[in-house]
Write an enzyme that holds these catalytic residues in place. Structure first.
Site, PDB file in Angstrom:
ATOM      1  N   HIS A 139     -23.456 -12.900 -12.913  1.00 56.97           N
ATOM      2  CA  HIS A 139     -23.962 -12.661 -11.298  1.00 56.97           C
ATOM      3  C   HIS A 139     -24.625 -13.687 -10.617  1.00 56.97           C
ATOM      4  CE1 HIS A 139     -23.021  -8.430 -11.640  1.00 56.97           C
ATOM      5  NE2 HIS A 139     -24.092  -8.631 -12.562  1.00 56.97           N
ATOM      6  N   ASP A 174     -17.562  -6.052 -17.640  1.00 55.86           N
ATOM      7  CA  ASP A 174     -18.337  -5.392 -17.400  1.00 55.86           C
ATOM      8  C   ASP A 174     -18.422  -4.929 -15.718  1.00 55.86           C
ATOM      9  OD1 ASP A 174     -21.320  -7.164 -17.691  1.00 55.86           O
ATOM     10  OD2 ASP A 174     -20.753  -5.702 -15.804  1.00 55.86           O
ATOM     11  N   ASP A 262     -21.535  -3.460 -21.191  1.00 55.18           N
ATOM     12  CA  ASP A 262     -22.031  -1.536 -20.119  1.00 55.18           C
ATOM     13  C   ASP A 262     -21.531  -0.558 -19.142  1.00 55.18           C
ATOM     14  OD1 ASP A 262     -21.087  -3.959 -18.112  1.00 55.18           O
ATOM     15  OD2 ASP A 262     -23.107  -4.480 -16.812  1.00 55.18           O
TER      16      ASP A 262
HETATM   17  F1  V1D Z   1     -33.573  -0.506 -13.844  1.00 53.35           F
HETATM   18  C1  V1D Z   1     -34.287  -1.221 -13.372  1.00 53.35           C
HETATM   19  C2  V1D Z   1     -35.757  -1.390 -14.769  1.00 53.35           C
HETATM   20  C3  V1D Z   1     -36.221  -2.770 -14.451  1.00 53.35           C
HETATM   21  C4  V1D Z   1     -35.661  -3.952 -13.515  1.00 53.35           C
HETATM   22  C5  V1D Z   1     -34.256  -3.931 -12.786  1.00 53.35           C
HETATM   23  C6  V1D Z   1     -34.038  -2.527 -13.271  1.00 53.35           C
HETATM   24  C7  V1D Z   1     -32.588  -2.625 -12.719  1.00 53.35           C
HETATM   25  C8  V1D Z   1     -31.026  -1.282 -13.368  1.00 53.35           C
HETATM   26  N1  V1D Z   1     -29.953  -1.838 -12.049  1.00 53.35           N
HETATM   27  N2  V1D Z   1     -31.651  -3.655 -11.433  1.00 53.35           N
HETATM   28  C9  V1D Z   1     -30.348  -3.127 -11.598  1.00 53.35           C
HETATM   29  C10 V1D Z   1     -29.755  -3.762 -10.364  1.00 53.35           C
HETATM   30  N3  V1D Z   1     -30.476  -3.693  -9.240  1.00 53.35           N
HETATM   31  C11 V1D Z   1     -29.813  -3.343  -8.248  1.00 53.35           C
HETATM   32  C12 V1D Z   1     -31.098  -3.406  -7.167  1.00 53.35           C
HETATM   33  C13 V1D Z   1     -31.985  -2.639  -6.642  1.00 53.35           C
HETATM   34  N4  V1D Z   1     -31.519  -4.039  -5.756  1.00 53.35           N
HETATM   35  C14 V1D Z   1     -32.365  -4.077  -3.796  1.00 53.35           C
HETATM   36  C15 V1D Z   1     -30.583  -4.461  -5.872  1.00 53.35           C
HETATM   37  O1  V1D Z   1     -29.661  -2.318  -8.142  1.00 53.35           O
HETATM   38  C16 V1D Z   1     -28.908  -4.657 -11.675  1.00 53.35           C
HETATM   39  C17 V1D Z   1     -27.868  -4.913 -12.610  1.00 53.35           C
HETATM   40  C18 V1D Z   1     -27.411  -5.774 -12.548  1.00 53.35           C
HETATM   41  C19 V1D Z   1     -26.297  -6.073 -14.133  1.00 53.35           C
HETATM   42  C20 V1D Z   1     -26.169  -6.950 -15.015  1.00 53.35           C
HETATM   43  C21 V1D Z   1     -24.606  -6.977 -15.105  1.00 53.35           C
HETATM   44  O2  V1D Z   1     -25.326  -5.699 -16.388  1.00 53.35           O
HETATM   45  O3  V1D Z   1     -23.745  -7.067 -15.113  1.00 53.35           O
HETATM   46  C22 V1D Z   1     -24.956  -8.554 -16.438  1.00 53.35           C
HETATM   47  N5  V1D Z   1     -24.115  -8.653 -16.964  1.00 53.35           N
HETATM   48  O4  V1D Z   1     -24.358 -10.061 -17.177  1.00 53.35           O
HETATM   49  C23 V1D Z   1     -25.593 -10.527 -17.478  1.00 53.35           C
HETATM   50  C24 V1D Z   1     -26.032  -8.911 -16.936  1.00 53.35           C
HETATM   51 CA    CA Z   2     -16.468  -7.052 -14.040  1.00 50.26          CA
END
Ligand code: V1D
Ligand code: CA
Length: 475
Positions: A139, A174, A262
């Protein structure tokens, strides 16, 4: 490949990686790489591959893609100083998802160093498959952290592979869209990106089927949007169908597989229903083609399953049959009560109906129909390899050669140009630099110019801009 059909595998691991800690309650846990490593060791796989501790990527290596200002920020950021860095925090998107934690810069250097060293090993011909489970941070943007990712090692690894390969395929399994990698190569046909992901009210929100690339990169970005409950059968169906056509028509010289875990059943953040057998099928698929493969990690938040998955996939790379029962290792208690390497799917509904899969397949084939089979690139000298570059830096290369050694060719290099075993194919030399002479909005121009333009001279940029201005005035 060895004569017995086995692949020569190089595996990159830095024993410090598991010590980094994002923040309390944060789902991303670098400790999962340590668990993976312990499981690989317990299965006795080390004697079958070259286990290497990669050099940490330097600032210079990382700014092949990332902006200087962003990297300066990452280098200087610390949890103590975070409150005095308000504007940078917002600018570079370090937030709840991407916190500033102790050792953040070193963590980025480890992850990027692994992918760079792995790509360089493939370029050298010493390995057929190179693995960096600490990578796959898909990302990260040029000047912005995103989705737990700060430095995009996938982009850096691909740039390294492009030194020796005309075309590189990036496949991303992913559950999240591989947006950072797609964006970096959105306007070039030298990298084809293909992401399989959950789409619809899900991070990062991009990756619709109609996002197919732009300008010279049109039709070279593929997106496979999927719904909850994706199972092994549906995944295999669509993965094999799309990737078979891509391998046939694009004929990449190397493949980068982002293996985010994931997408497995029971993931803490995911909603697919893949087993490790289904996930690892993607490795077996690419192995058939005898192209160098860079295997990277990525997401994965039920860490016992991440370790199971990546250890098992290491065994697939090695073509080794491993026992179902998890052997004794430091983290054995994580794998109870079954202590088995494979996982079971759940009984969740697969919302990807047969009709939906067929429809996505048909629409993707329609995009692929436009591919110019086997695109070519300008003739260039093979730039210095990753390690070589570091060694030569201060002494032998002049300032410009060093700074732009990835893509740009200096006058001196041009004069010294010689043939090399991994020579690029010849074609129109202007293609790489020329902006398409059509009118575009500012945002798209910015996207288009991200990777290639970073390596272009001021003069060339000025020329392209005046060409575009002239064109839009003419319209
Ligand atoms: F659940 C959480 C607790 C603490 C901090 C963050 C999170 C969390 C869960 N899911 N953050 C997310 C996703 N972020 C949002 C944000 C809300 N919006 C404003 C944005 O939904 C981010 C998910 C990232 C996934 C990363 C990945 O799995 O694709 C990855 N691939 O390589 C490394 C990571
Ligand atoms: Ca993917």
């Amino acid at each position: 490949m060895l004569t017995n059909g086995k692949r020569r595998v190089s595996y990159y691991y830095d024993p410090d990686v598991g010590n980094y800690y994002y923040s309390q309650g944060h789902p991303m846990k670098p400790h999962r790489m340590r668990m993976t490593h312990a499981l690989i060791a317990a299965y006795g796989m080390f004697k079958h591959m070259a286990v290497q501790r990669p050099p940490r990527a330097s600032e210079k290596d990382i700014t092949r893609f990332h902006s200087d200002s962003y990297i300066n920020f990452l280098k200087s950021a610390s949890p103590e100083k975070v409150w005095d860095m308000n504007s940078s925090i917002r600018k570079f998107n370090v937030c709840e998802d991407c916190p500033v934690f102790d050792g953040l810069w070193e963590f980025c250097q480890i992850s990027a160093g692994g992918s760079l060293a792995a790509a360089s090993e493939l370029n050298s011909g010493r390995a057929d498959i190179a693995i960096n489970w600490s990578g796959g941070l898909h990302h990260a943007k040029m000047s912005e952290a995103s989705g737990f990712c700060y430095v995009n090692d996938c982009v850096l690894g691909i740039l390294e592979l492009l030194k020796c390969h005309t075309r590189v395929l990036y496949a991303d399994i992913d559950i999240h869209h591989g947006d950072g990698v797609e964006e970096a190569f959105y306007t070039t046909d030298r990298v084809m990106t293909c992401s399989f992901h959950k789409f619809g009210d899900y991070f990062p929100g991009t990756g619709d089927i109609g996002d197919i690339g732009y300008g010279p990169g049109k039709y070279y970005s593929l997106n496979i949007p999927l719904y909850d409950g994706m199972d092994d059968e549906s995944h295999r169906e669509i993965f094999d169908a799309v990737m078979t056509k891509v391998m046939e028509w694009y004929q990449p010289g190397a493949v980068v597989l982002q293996g985010g875990a994931d997408s497995l059943s029971g993931d803490r953040l995911g909603c697919f229903n893949l087993t490790i057998a289904g996930h690892s099928h993607c490795i077996d698929f690419f192995k058939k083609y005898n192209v160098p493969i860079l295997m990277l990690g990525g997401g994965g938040y039920t860490i016992r399953n991440v370790a199971r998955c990546w250890a098992y996939e290491t065994s697939r790379a090695l073509n080794l049959e491993i026992q179902e029962d998890i052997p004794y290792n430091e983290y054995l208690e994580y794998y109870g009560p079954e202590f088995r390497i494979q996982i079971h799917p759940s009984n969740m509904e697969n919302r990807n109906t047969r009709e939906y899969i067929e429809n996505i397949k048909a629409r993707t084939f329609e995009i692929l129909r436009h591919l110019t089979p086997v695109p070519s690139v300008p003739f260039q000298e093979t730039p210095n390899s990753y390690k070589g570059l570091e060694r030569l830096h201060e002494k032998e290369l002049d300032e410009e050669e060093t700074k732009y050694a990835d893509i740009r060719e200096t006058v001196r290099q041009k004069e010294r140009r010689t043939e090399h075993p991994c020579e690029f194919e010849d074609s129109d030399e202007e293609d790489l630099g020329a902006l398409p002479s059509i009118r575009k909005n500012r945002r798209l121009v910015e996207r288009e110019t991200q990777v290639m333009e970073k390596d272009r001279t001021e003069r060339e940029i000025e020329q392209s801009h005046s060409k575009m201005e002239a064109k839009s005035l003419a319209e």
